[in-house]
Scaffold this motif. Structure first.
Motif, PDB file in Angstrom:
ATOM      1  N   PRO A 188       0.806  -1.228   0.000  1.00  0.00           N
ATOM      2  CA  PRO A 188       0.000   0.000   0.000  1.00  0.00           C
ATOM      3  C   PRO A 188       0.838   1.277   0.000  1.00  0.00           C
ATOM      4  O   PRO A 188       0.520   2.232  -0.716  1.00  0.00           O
ATOM      5  N   ALA A 189       1.905   1.309   0.815  1.00  0.00           N
ATOM      6  CA  ALA A 189       2.719   2.526   0.897  1.00  0.00           C
ATOM      7  C   ALA A 189       3.437   2.794  -0.422  1.00  0.00           C
ATOM      8  O   ALA A 189       3.464   3.937  -0.910  1.00  0.00           O
ATOM      9  N   THR A 190       4.020   1.742  -1.021  1.00  0.00           N
ATOM     10  CA  THR A 190       4.719   1.909  -2.302  1.00  0.00           C
ATOM     11  C   THR A 190       3.737   2.274  -3.404  1.00  0.00           C
ATOM     12  O   THR A 190       4.023   3.137  -4.248  1.00  0.00           O
ATOM     13  N   ALA A 191       2.564   1.634  -3.404  1.00  0.00           N
ATOM     14  CA  ALA A 191       1.550   1.936  -4.423  1.00  0.00           C
ATOM     15  C   ALA A 191       1.112   3.398  -4.336  1.00  0.00           C
ATOM     16  O   ALA A 191       0.910   4.061  -5.366  1.00  0.00           O
ATOM     17  N   LYS A 192       0.990   3.904  -3.117  1.00  0.00           N
ATOM     18  CA  LYS A 192       0.592   5.304  -2.936  1.00  0.00           C
ATOM     19  C   LYS A 192       1.635   6.247  -3.530  1.00  0.00           C
ATOM     20  O   LYS A 192       1.296   7.234  -4.193  1.00  0.00           O
ATOM     21  N   LYS A 193       2.922   5.928  -3.305  1.00  0.00           N
ATOM     22  CA  LYS A 193       3.997   6.759  -3.864  1.00  0.00           C
ATOM     23  C   LYS A 193       3.999   6.701  -5.390  1.00  0.00           C
ATOM     24  O   LYS A 193       4.223   7.713  -6.061  1.00  0.00           O
ATOM     25  N   LEU A 194       3.756   5.511  -5.930  1.00  0.00           N
ATOM     26  CA  LEU A 194       3.741   5.367  -7.390  1.00  0.00           C
ATOM     27  C   LEU A 194       2.545   6.084  -8.003  1.00  0.00           C
ATOM     28  O   LEU A 194       2.675   6.780  -9.029  1.00  0.00           O
ATOM     29  N   ARG A 195       1.398   5.961  -7.396  1.00  0.00           N
ATOM     30  CA  ARG A 195       0.202   6.615  -7.937  1.00  0.00           C
ATOM     31  C   ARG A 195       0.326   8.137  -7.849  1.00  0.00           C
ATOM     32  O   ARG A 195      -0.267   8.864  -8.656  1.00  0.00           O
ATOM     33  N   ALA A 196       1.100   8.613  -6.859  1.00  0.00           N
ATOM     34  CA  ALA A 196       1.299  10.057  -6.727  1.00  0.00           C
ATOM     35  C   ALA A 196       2.057  10.642  -7.921  1.00  0.00           C
ATOM     36  O   ALA A 196       1.969  11.847  -8.187  1.00  0.00           O
ATOM     37  N   ILE A 197       2.808   9.791  -8.635  1.00  0.00           N
ATOM     38  CA  ILE A 197       3.520  10.268  -9.830  1.00  0.00           C
ATOM     39  C   ILE A 197       2.897   9.690 -11.112  1.00  0.00           C
ATOM     40  O   ILE A 197       3.542   9.625 -12.150  1.00  0.00           O
ATOM     41  N   LEU A 298      -5.573   0.260  13.220  1.00  0.00           N
ATOM     42  CA  LEU A 298      -4.854  -0.686  12.370  1.00  0.00           C
ATOM     43  C   LEU A 298      -3.885   0.023  11.424  1.00  0.00           C
ATOM     44  O   LEU A 298      -3.516  -0.495  10.370  1.00  0.00           O
ATOM     45  N   SER A 299      -3.448   1.240  11.812  1.00  0.00           N
ATOM     46  CA  SER A 299      -2.399   1.947  11.085  1.00  0.00           C
ATOM     47  C   SER A 299      -1.060   1.565  11.706  1.00  0.00           C
ATOM     48  O   SER A 299      -0.927   1.521  12.936  1.00  0.00           O
ATOM     49  N   SER A 300      -0.059   1.265  10.868  1.00  0.00           N
ATOM     50  CA  SER A 300       1.201   0.732  11.391  1.00  0.00           C
ATOM     51  C   SER A 300       2.380   1.674  11.145  1.00  0.00           C
ATOM     52  O   SER A 300       2.335   2.545  10.276  1.00  0.00           O
ATOM     53  N   LEU A 301       3.431   1.465  11.931  1.00  0.00           N
ATOM     54  CA  LEU A 301       4.642   2.273  11.875  1.00  0.00           C
ATOM     55  C   LEU A 301       5.839   1.360  12.094  1.00  0.00           C
ATOM     56  O   LEU A 301       5.820   0.506  12.994  1.00  0.00           O
ATOM     57  N   THR A 302       6.878   1.504  11.279  1.00  0.00           N
ATOM     58  CA  THR A 302       8.110   0.737  11.427  1.00  0.00           C
ATOM     59  C   THR A 302       9.293   1.695  11.418  1.00  0.00           C
ATOM     60  O   THR A 302       9.377   2.568  10.549  1.00  0.00           O
ATOM     61  N   ARG A 303      10.189   1.528  12.395  1.00  0.00           N
ATOM     62  CA  ARG A 303      11.394   2.350  12.466  1.00  0.00           C
ATOM     63  C   ARG A 303      12.567   1.478  12.916  1.00  0.00           C
ATOM     64  O   ARG A 303      12.377   0.473  13.617  1.00  0.00           O
ATOM     65  N   GLN A 304      13.792   1.868  12.542  1.00  0.00           N
ATOM     66  CA  GLN A 304      14.955   1.084  12.934  1.00  0.00           C
ATOM     67  C   GLN A 304      16.137   1.987  13.231  1.00  0.00           C
ATOM     68  O   GLN A 304      16.182   3.151  12.803  1.00  0.00           O
ATOM     69  N   LYS A 305      17.108   1.421  13.960  1.00  0.00           N
ATOM     70  CA  LYS A 305      18.317   2.157  14.310  1.00  0.00           C
ATOM     71  C   LYS A 305      19.509   1.217  14.296  1.00  0.00           C
ATOM     72  O   LYS A 305      19.430   0.083  14.777  1.00  0.00           O
ATOM     73  N   LYS A 306      20.607   1.708  13.739  1.00  0.00           N
ATOM     74  CA  LYS A 306      21.858   0.955  13.708  1.00  0.00           C
ATOM     75  C   LYS A 306      22.537   1.043  15.067  1.00  0.00           C
ATOM     76  O   LYS A 306      22.612   2.110  15.674  1.00  0.00           O
ATOM     77  N   LEU A 307      23.039  -0.087  15.565  1.00  0.00           N
ATOM     78  CA  LEU A 307      23.738  -0.110  16.846  1.00  0.00           C
ATOM     79  C   LEU A 307      25.204   0.267  16.671  1.00  0.00           C
ATOM     80  O   LEU A 307      25.798   0.049  15.617  1.00  0.00           O
ATOM     81  N   LYS A 308      25.794   0.813  17.733  1.00  0.00           N
ATOM     82  CA  LYS A 308      27.213   1.153  17.698  1.00  0.00           C
ATOM     83  C   LYS A 308      28.075  -0.102  17.648  1.00  0.00           C
ATOM     84  O   LYS A 308      29.165  -0.101  17.082  1.00  0.00           O
ATOM     85  N   ALA A 309      27.592  -1.170  18.252  1.00  0.00           N
ATOM     86  CA  ALA A 309      28.317  -2.442  18.264  1.00  0.00           C
ATOM     87  C   ALA A 309      27.299  -3.573  18.256  1.00  0.00           C
ATOM     88  O   ALA A 309      26.188  -3.419  18.778  1.00  0.00           O
ATOM     89  N   PRO A 310      27.613  -4.743  17.669  1.00  0.00           N
ATOM     90  CA  PRO A 310      26.683  -5.876  17.670  1.00  0.00           C
ATOM     91  C   PRO A 310      26.285  -6.259  19.098  1.00  0.00           C
ATOM     92  O   PRO A 310      27.106  -6.190  20.017  1.00  0.00           O
ATOM     93  N   SER A 311      25.032  -6.670  19.264  1.00  0.00           N
ATOM     94  CA  SER A 311      24.531  -6.945  20.613  1.00  0.00           C
ATOM     95  C   SER A 311      23.479  -8.037  20.600  1.00  0.00           C
ATOM     96  O   SER A 311      22.748  -8.214  19.617  1.00  0.00           O
ATOM     97  N   CYS A 312      23.399  -8.776  21.690  1.00  0.00           N
ATOM     98  CA  CYS A 312      22.257  -9.670  21.949  1.00  0.00           C
ATOM     99  C   CYS A 312      21.794  -9.453  23.382  1.00  0.00           C
ATOM    100  O   CYS A 312      21.370 -10.382  24.066  1.00  0.00           O
ATOM    101  N   SER A 313      21.889  -8.206  23.849  1.00  0.00           N
ATOM    102  CA  SER A 313      21.450  -7.827  25.190  1.00  0.00           C
ATOM    103  C   SER A 313      20.001  -7.374  25.144  1.00  0.00           C
ATOM    104  O   SER A 313      19.662  -6.419  24.446  1.00  0.00           O
TER     105      SER A 313
END
Length: 415
Positions: A188-197, A298-313
């Motif tokens: 849906p999000a990609t389709a919305k961007k494509l339809r906008a152009i 039922l609206s969703s949000l996804t965000r991410q962040k890179k860690l300074k060092a690998p972790s399994c804490s």
């Protein structure tokens, strides 16, 4: 050399299995739905009698019943669906060992090396279709092409119980008029961007300059341009192929809505513990933390962040998850479900630069604590040791996210 690829999609799979098990329901509108008591009360699949009423996958049960008052609702039986999926897989294995699953009900088959034994790919597709119908009592739609992406378009083109061939000679005629959402990985999000152009069909996407798509969608723009033009060189993985695991995640639809940061923090601790335990089982650490939330609309949000060092804490993953929530979620509505994922996995034994910084010492301490908790839970059970924070909310704190897994489809990119 031209490849011969089939995409087999068993029609309304869960509902079809239930109608096979309960013949008295064959002529009634039927939907397989999650548990309302556990707030998973959505339609997983509906049969072709229910669909004309407007009953759709992902719809809440109460909405489905408004559209179809006579709807028969059945709880899912994943064990039975897995059994049927395996029986279908046994049929596919009679024709090739190059079989790649895309969920329980969909599979790609590379039959390039089988045409000398069983005939042309359309003949093989017809045999498979008839065997699924005769041996399993359900139907399948099959797409036939020279690559995976186009074969899937073929299986989606006509349903139920159909075989569609899409080759270079009829590609533009069949595929170009289709809505852009029909292409794999145009959500849906990609389709919305494509339809906008001004891009509403696969044909318009195929003819759009690739640099325009890259500016709009990043590197995925180039991928979708390739797919829209019917080009895909990705192989169908062999049955015994084991892909590298690149991420570990877990999510939960909570027994009550999450209304504040304290609720979210409690759930993130639960999810982080299960995700980190799984990473330690894989002898891995993650380099990126991702959160997923879905609110009561039922609206969703996804965000991410890179860690300074690998972790399994679990402590660190929770803290990073909370940081992402504070930055990005504005609490316009309560949260209905939440997920946490550790991505970019690397080997835990991989050499790490020595450090005297407090953050690194703290990470090491928490990882060793988590490993000790793993050992205690393995011996005495999941609930034998828990954070005191979990007792502040008996309803949320008693969730066992480690053992409450859901079967999810296999991703096309193997992520």
């Amino acid at each position: 050399m031209v490849r011969h690829i089939l995409h087999c999609d068993m029609n309304c799979f869960y509902a079809a299995v239930e109608m096979q098990r309960h013949p008295e329901l064959r002529n009634k509108p039927l939907a397989v739905c999650g548990s309302q008591e556990e707030r998973h009360g959505i339609v997983l699949t509906a049969n072709y009698i229910a669909k004309p009423y407007g009953v759709k996958t992902g719809m809440a049960i109460w909405q489905a019943r408004q559209k179809c008052p006579a709807l028969v609702v059945i709880p899912p039986d994943m064990g039975e669906y897995i059994r049927f999926s395996r029986m279908a897989h046994e049929i596919y294995e009679d024709y090739t060992d190059q079989i790649e699953p895309f969920g329980l009900d969909e599979n790609w088959l590379d039959v390039t090396g089988s045409v000398g034994l069983f005939g042309d790919p359309m003949h093989i597709a017809k045999e498979i279709s008839e065997r699924i119908k005769f041996e399993l009592g359900i139907t399948a739609s099959i797409g036939v092409s020279d690559n995976k992406i186009t074969a899937k378009l073929g299986s989606d083109y006509k349903k139920p119980d159909a075989i569609t061939y899409i080759g270079q000679e009829n590609y533009k005629e069949v595929v170009y008029p289709l809505p852009v959402e029909d292409l794999l990985y145009v959500g849906p999000a990609t389709a919305k961007k494509l339809r906008a152009i001004g891009i509403s069909t696969i044909g318009r996407l195929a003819e759009c300059p690739v640099d325009v798509l890259i500016r709009r969608l990043g590197k995925m723009g180039a991928v979708l341009h390739t797919f829209a033009n019917g080009r895909d060189i990705s192989p169908v993985q062999r049955t015994d192929h084991i892909p590298n695991i690149k991420s570990v995640g877990n999510s939960a639809t909570t027994p009550r809505d999450l209304e504040n940061e304290a609720d979210v923090k409690l759930m993130l601790y639960l999810l982080a513990e299960s995700v980190c335990a799984r990473m330690r089982e894989l002898a891995s650490r993650c380099t990126t933390v991702e959160i997923y939330v879905r609110d009561t609309r039922l609206s969703s949000l996804t965000r991410q962040k890179k860690l300074k060092a690998p972790s399994c804490s679990s402590q660190e993953l929770t803290e990073v998850g909370m940081e992402l929530i504070r930055r990005n979620y504005h609490w316009d509505y309560p949260i209905r479900s939440i997920g946490l994922r550790g991505a970019g996995l690397v080997e835990a034994q991989e050499s790490v630069q020595l450090s005297l910084y407090d953050d690194d010492k703290r990470r090491d301490k928490w990882e060793r604590i988590d490993a000790t908790i793993d050992s205690l839970r393995q011996r005495y059970g999941y609930m034998s040791i828990r954070r005191a924070l979990l007792d502040t909310d008996p309803l949320l704190g008693r969730i066992n996210v480690k053992d409450g897994h859901t079967v999810h489809p296999v991703g096309f990119f193997g992520g």
